[in-house]
Design an enzyme around this catalytic site. Structure first.
Site, PDB file in Angstrom:
ATOM      1  N   HIS A 105       2.324   3.339   9.356  1.00 21.66           N
ATOM      2  CA  HIS A 105       3.566   2.803   8.776  1.00 21.66           C
ATOM      3  C   HIS A 105       4.387   3.900   8.106  1.00 21.66           C
ATOM      4  O   HIS A 105       5.028   3.676   7.075  1.00 21.66           O
ATOM      5  CB  HIS A 105       3.274   1.691   7.747  1.00 21.66           C
ATOM      6  CG  HIS A 105       2.695   0.447   8.342  1.00 21.66           C
ATOM      7  ND1 HIS A 105       3.466  -0.601   8.781  1.00 21.66           N
ATOM      8  CD2 HIS A 105       1.413   0.077   8.563  1.00 21.66           C
ATOM      9  CE1 HIS A 105       2.681  -1.567   9.237  1.00 21.66           C
ATOM     10  NE2 HIS A 105       1.433  -1.174   9.127  1.00 21.66           N
ATOM     11  N   ASN A 160       2.614  -8.044   8.214  1.00 25.14           N
ATOM     12  CA  ASN A 160       3.205  -7.531   9.455  1.00 25.14           C
ATOM     13  C   ASN A 160       4.125  -8.587  10.064  1.00 25.14           C
ATOM     14  O   ASN A 160       4.129  -9.737   9.638  1.00 25.14           O
ATOM     15  CB  ASN A 160       2.109  -7.182  10.461  1.00 25.14           C
ATOM     16  CG  ASN A 160       1.431  -5.849  10.153  1.00 25.14           C
ATOM     17  OD1 ASN A 160       2.020  -4.987   9.508  1.00 25.14           O
ATOM     18  ND2 ASN A 160       0.202  -5.690  10.610  1.00 25.14           N
TER      19      ASN A 160
END
Ligand code: HDD
Length: 694
Positions: A66, A138
Site C-alpha cells: 500500500h 480494502n
C-alpha cells in the site's frame, strides 16, 4: 481539543519569510560560497552543506505494501444511539468525529499508477473523543489468505520478481501464480480483482470492507460479532482494462486528482457505515459461514447490513508528506466497545502495523505526529527514543506509583481487554492448524452472477494474467486446479485464450446455472440491475470543438443540464484558449485523452442547419479521440442536425440502445446524462467469445 486546531498548532507558514539556516540565522543559499567567481567551493559553506545533507535524507521508506496512496480529511456522523450494540463513543447519539481516509493500491510503489488492476486500500482514522479508531479495510470484501503467517510470502510473490526486477505493480507473472496455485483459498478474492471491480474509476466510487469479523461490546458487557462496510453513496463505477492501460501512461495520478478536485469543488464524497450483525455464541459461525475465515464473505442477501453512520470527505490535506504519507494506521487502534476475534489473519495484523510504523518513522514516537495523534489526551509512561520532542514534567515514570505519576484505570474505565469484552481465549491442543473449506464455492457464485459481458472481461483478465506467466506448468496448474474447480467453461475459455490444454468438457463441478443467474447480486455491485439512477456528481464530459464546431448556442443549451448534476464539461480544441466560435478550449488533443472523460459529445457547426449536411470534417486526432471513447463503451453524442452523418462517417451505429445519441444539443446532453447514471457503459460493443465453439 479538535483535530484541526491540533494540526494548525503544527502548521508552519514560511511564505514571504526571509530564508534562514537551521540555527535561525538569515542566509541566502542560492549561490554557494566559492574561492572567487571561477574558484572551488569552500568547505566553510556550512549552510549549503546542511541544505544538501537534509535533502539527502528527506525520504522515509515507503510502506512495504500500500505504498502508493493519497487521502483527505472529513467527518463521521453517527446516525443515532447505538449504545445497545457498542460503547464506541463515535457511534453514540449525535456523535460527530473528525477523520482522515487514505486510499491506496497494494502492489505499486510510490510513483506508480493508481489505476492499475489491484486491491485498493480504504483506511480511515476516526479521531473520536475516546481515542483513535482505525478502520483499515480494502475495496473488496474478501482476502487472498487466511493466516498472517502467509502474508510475507503473498507479498513477495506478487511484487516484482527478485531475479528480474519486473513487473512492478501487477500480479501478471510467474511467482504470483505459483503462489496462487498453493493457496486455493484466494480464488474468490483473485476473481473479484480480475473482474471490473478490480479497475475502479476512482476512489469516490469504491466501497470499503473490514474483511474480518470484529466484535462490538456494549456497556453491559454484551458482545455481538460484526463485519463492517463503507457503502459509497455515489455507487460503484469501473473502467475497462484497455482504458486503464492508457490512463496509466497519460495520468497515473488520475484517482488522486479526481478526489482532490472534487473536494476542492465542493463535491464531497460520502459513504454509509454499515455492519452485518452475528450472535456471539462462542462458535464464530453464522449459519454455514465460518466467521473466522476472511477469504469467505457473507452475502448481504443472507444477512442485510444495517446503516449506523456516514463518512464525508470534505477537506484536502495541506502537505503530502506530513499528512497522507506520515499517517500510520493499525487495526489494533480500537476504542472501548470494539474488539477482536481469533482470526489468524487479523491477529497478526494486530502487531504488524505498529511494527512497520516504527520502522517507517524510524522511531516509536511516530504516534505523536500531528496526523497520528488522537484528539483524546495521551498519558502514559512511554518516554524518550528518537525524536521525542515532548518535555514531560514530574519524577515518576512508573505505574503504579506514589509520586504523582500516571495512575492506572480501574476495571470499569478499562473495558477493552477485560473479561466483560467477551474476549475469550480459544481452547484446544496447541498446533499449526489450516482450515478446510470449499474454497471455490464463492468464486463460482460470483462467476455465475456476472452477465456475459462481465464474464468476458473477467476471462480476458485471466488470459492477460496467465498469458504473462512465463512458466507453462504454473499456467496449466492454475487452469486445472483452480479455474476448473470453479467452472469448467471458465477454465476452458481461459485455456483456449492462452494456448494451454483445455480441461475436458464437463470435468469441472456440476452447476446448471448460466451467466447472470445471480443468487447473491450483492457480491457484484456493478451488475446491471444495480447500476440504475446513480448520481453523476463529479463526472466529466468532453466535447470536441474547433474554430467552427460547437457553437456558443450549443454551449448555452448543454451547460445548465450538466451543472444541475455537478458534471463538468471540458471543451477540447485543436489548441487551448479562445476558439473562433467564442468558446474557450480548456484542453487540447495534446493535453487530454478520451480516457479522462466519462462520455464524449461532438459539437455541431454554427452553419449546421439541415439534415442533409455532409459529415463535418473531424481531423484525425478528433476522430481517434471519439473512436477510443466508443471502443471503451462510453456514451457518444453528436449535436445538431448533421449528427447522424457525423456518426455514420465514423462508422458508428446510430442507435440509442448502443449509447449513441443524435439530435438537438439539449436532447443529446439529456440522453448522455441519463446513460451515465445507468447503464454507464455499453458493453454490447465489445466482442465476446463464441462459447459454443470452445
Ligand atoms: Fe495490511 C498496510 C489493509 C492484511 C500488514 N493494509 C495496509 C493498508 C491497508 C491494509 C488499507 C494501508 C494503510 C495505509 O493507508 O497506510 N491489510 C489490509 C487488509 C488486510 C490486510 C484489509 C486483510 C484483511 N496487512 C494484512 C496482513 C498483514 C498486513 C495479514 C501482516 C500480517 N498492511 C500490513 C503492513 C502495512 C499494511 C505491512 C504496510 C504499511 C502499514 O501497514 O502501515 O503492516
Amino acid at each position: 481539543m479538535y483535530l484541526l486546531s491540533q494540526l494548525n498548532g503544527a502548521t508552519v507558514d514560511t511564505g514571504g519569510q526571509v530564508e534562514t539556516t537551521d540555527n535561525g540565522v538569515k542566509v541566502n543559499t542560492s549561490n554557494s560560497l566559492r574561492a572567487g567567481p571561477r574558484g572551488f567551493n569552500l568547505l566553510e559553506d556550512t549552510s549549503v552543506r546542511k541544505k544538501l545533507l537534509h535533502f539527502d535524507r528527506e525520504r522515509t521508506p515507503e510502506r512495504v505494501v500500500h505504498a502508493l496512496g493519497h487521502g483527505a480529511y472529513g467527518k463521521f456522523e453517527s446516525y443515532g444511539d447505538w449504545s445497545n450494540l457498542t460503547m464506541a463513543c463515535w457511534l453514540q447519539e449525535g456523535a460527530v468525529s473528525e477523520v482522515f481516509t487514505r486510499f491506496s493500491v497494494v502492489v505499486a510503489s510510490l510513483g506508480g499508477s493508481e489505476s492499475g488492476r489491484d486491491t485498493h486500500g480504504f483506511a480511515t482514522k476516526i479521531y473520536s473523543q475516546c481515542g483513535n479508531q482505525d478502520l483499515v479495510g480494502n475495496h473488496v470484501p474478501s482476502f487472498f489468505i487466511n493466516d498472517g503467517s502467509d502474508f510475507p510470502d503473498l507479498v513477495h510473490a506478487v511484487k516484482f520478481e527478485v531475479d528480474k526486477g519486473f513487473p512492478t505493480g501487477g500480479s501478471a507473472h510467474t511467482t504470483a501464480y505459483d503462489f496462487f496455485n498453493q493457496h486455493p483459498e484466494g480464488a474468490f478474492q483473485l476473481m473479484t480483482v480480475l473482474s471490473d471491480l478490480g479497475l475502479p474509476r476512482d476512489v469516490r466510487h469504491i466501497s470499503g470492507n473490514g474483511v474480518h469479523t470484529f466484535r462490538f461490546i456494549n456497556a453491559q458487557g454484551q458482545s455481538q460479532l460484526i463485519k463492517w462496510y463503507w457503502i459509497p453513496v455515489l455507487g460503484h463505477r469501473s473502467l475497462v482494462y484497455d482504458e486503464v492501460t492508457t490512463l496509466q501512461g497519460k495520468n497515473n495520478n488520475f484517482q488522486r486528482v479526481d478526489l482532490y478536485n472534487n473536494i476542492a469543488a465542493g463535491n464531497y464524497p460520502e459513504w454509509e457505515f454499515a455492519v452485518q450483525l452475528f450472535p456471539d455464541d462462542g462458535t464464530y459461525m453464522f449459519e454455514d459461514f465460518d466467521l473466522l475465515i476472511p477469504t469467505v464473505v457473507i452475502p448481504f442477501e443472507r444477512n442485510p447490513p444495517i446503516k449506523l453512520g456516514k463518512l464525508t470527505l470534505n477537506r484536502n490535506f495541506e502537505n503530502f508528506f506530513a499528512e497522507p504519507e506520515s499517517i500510520s494506521f493499525a487495526p489494533s487502534n480500537v476504542v472501548d466497545g470494539v474488539g477482536f476475534v481469533p482470526d489468524p489473519l487479523l491477529q497478526w495484523r494486530l502487531m504488524s502495523y505498529d511494527d512497520t510504523a516504527t520502522h517507517r518513522h524510524n522511531s516509536p514516537n511516530g504516534y505523536m505526529l500531528p496526523v497520528n495523534r488522537p484528539v483524546a489526551p495521551i498519558n502514559n509512561n512511554y518516554r524518550d527514543g528518537y525524536m521525542q520532542f515532548n518535555i514531560y514534567r514530574g519524577a515518576s515514570i512508573s505505574t503504579p506509583n506514589t509520586l504523582g505519576g500516571v495512575i492506572s484505570a480501574d476495571q470499569q474505565q478499562s473495558l477493552q481487554y477485560s473479561p466483560a469484552s467477551g474476549q475469550t481465549a480459544g481452547t484446544g491442543n496447541v498446533g499449526r492448524y489450516a482450515p478446510v473449506y470449499d474454497w471455490f464455492g464463492q468464486a463460482r457464485l460470483f462467476w455465475l452472477g456476472l452477465d456475459v459481458y462481465a464474464q468476458q472481461h473477467t476471462v480476458d483478465a485471466y488470459r492477460f494474467e496467465l498469458g504473462n506467466v512465463a512458466n507453462a506448468s504454473v499456467v496449466q496448474s492454475y487452469i486445472d486446479q483452480t479455474l476448473n474447480s470453479i467452472d469448467n467453461c471458465l477454465a476452458r475459455r481461459v485455456a483456449y485464450g492462452v494456448g494451454a490444454t483445455m480441461p475436458a468438457v464437463g470435468s469441472g463441478p456440476v452447476d446448471n446455472r448460466t451467466s447472470g443467474e445471480a443468487e447473491y447480486p450483492s457480491l457484484y455491485p456493478l451488475a446491471p440491475g444495480r447500476q440504475a439512477n446513480k448520481s453523476n456528481a463529479g463526472l466529466d464530459i468532453a466535447v470536441i470543438a474547433n474554430d467552427t464546431l460547437f457553437s456558443s448556442a450549443d454551449f448555452l443549451a448543454v451547460m445548465p443540464l450538466l451543472e444541475a448534476q455537478n458534471v463538468t464539461l471540458t471543451i477540447i480544441g485543436p489548441r487551448m484558449g479562445e476558439l473562433q466560435t467564442g468558446n474557450n478550449a480548456s484542453a487540447s488533443f495534446i493535453t487530454a485523452s478520451s480516457v479522462f472523460y466519462d462520455a464524449v459529445l461532438i459539437g455541431s457547426s454554427p452553419t449546421d442547419n439541415t439534415t442533409t449536411n455532409s459529415p463535418v470534417g473531424l481531423d484525425v486526432k478528433a476522430t481517434a479521440f471519439v473512436k477510443e471513447a466508443y471502443s471503451h463503451g462510453k456514451a457518444v453524442g453528436a449535436l445538431g442536425n448533421s449528427g447522424v452523418n457525423v456518426l455514420q462517417g465514423l462508422g458508428f451505429p446510430t442507435n440509442s440502445s448502443f449509447g449513441i445519441y443524435t439530435g438537438a444539443a439539449a436532447d443529446v446532453a439529456r440522453s448522455v446524462l441519463e446513460a451515465l447514471s445507468g447503464p454507464v457503459r455499453f458493453p454490447q460493443r465489445f466482442p465476446t467469445d463464441d462459447v459454443q465453439m470452445i
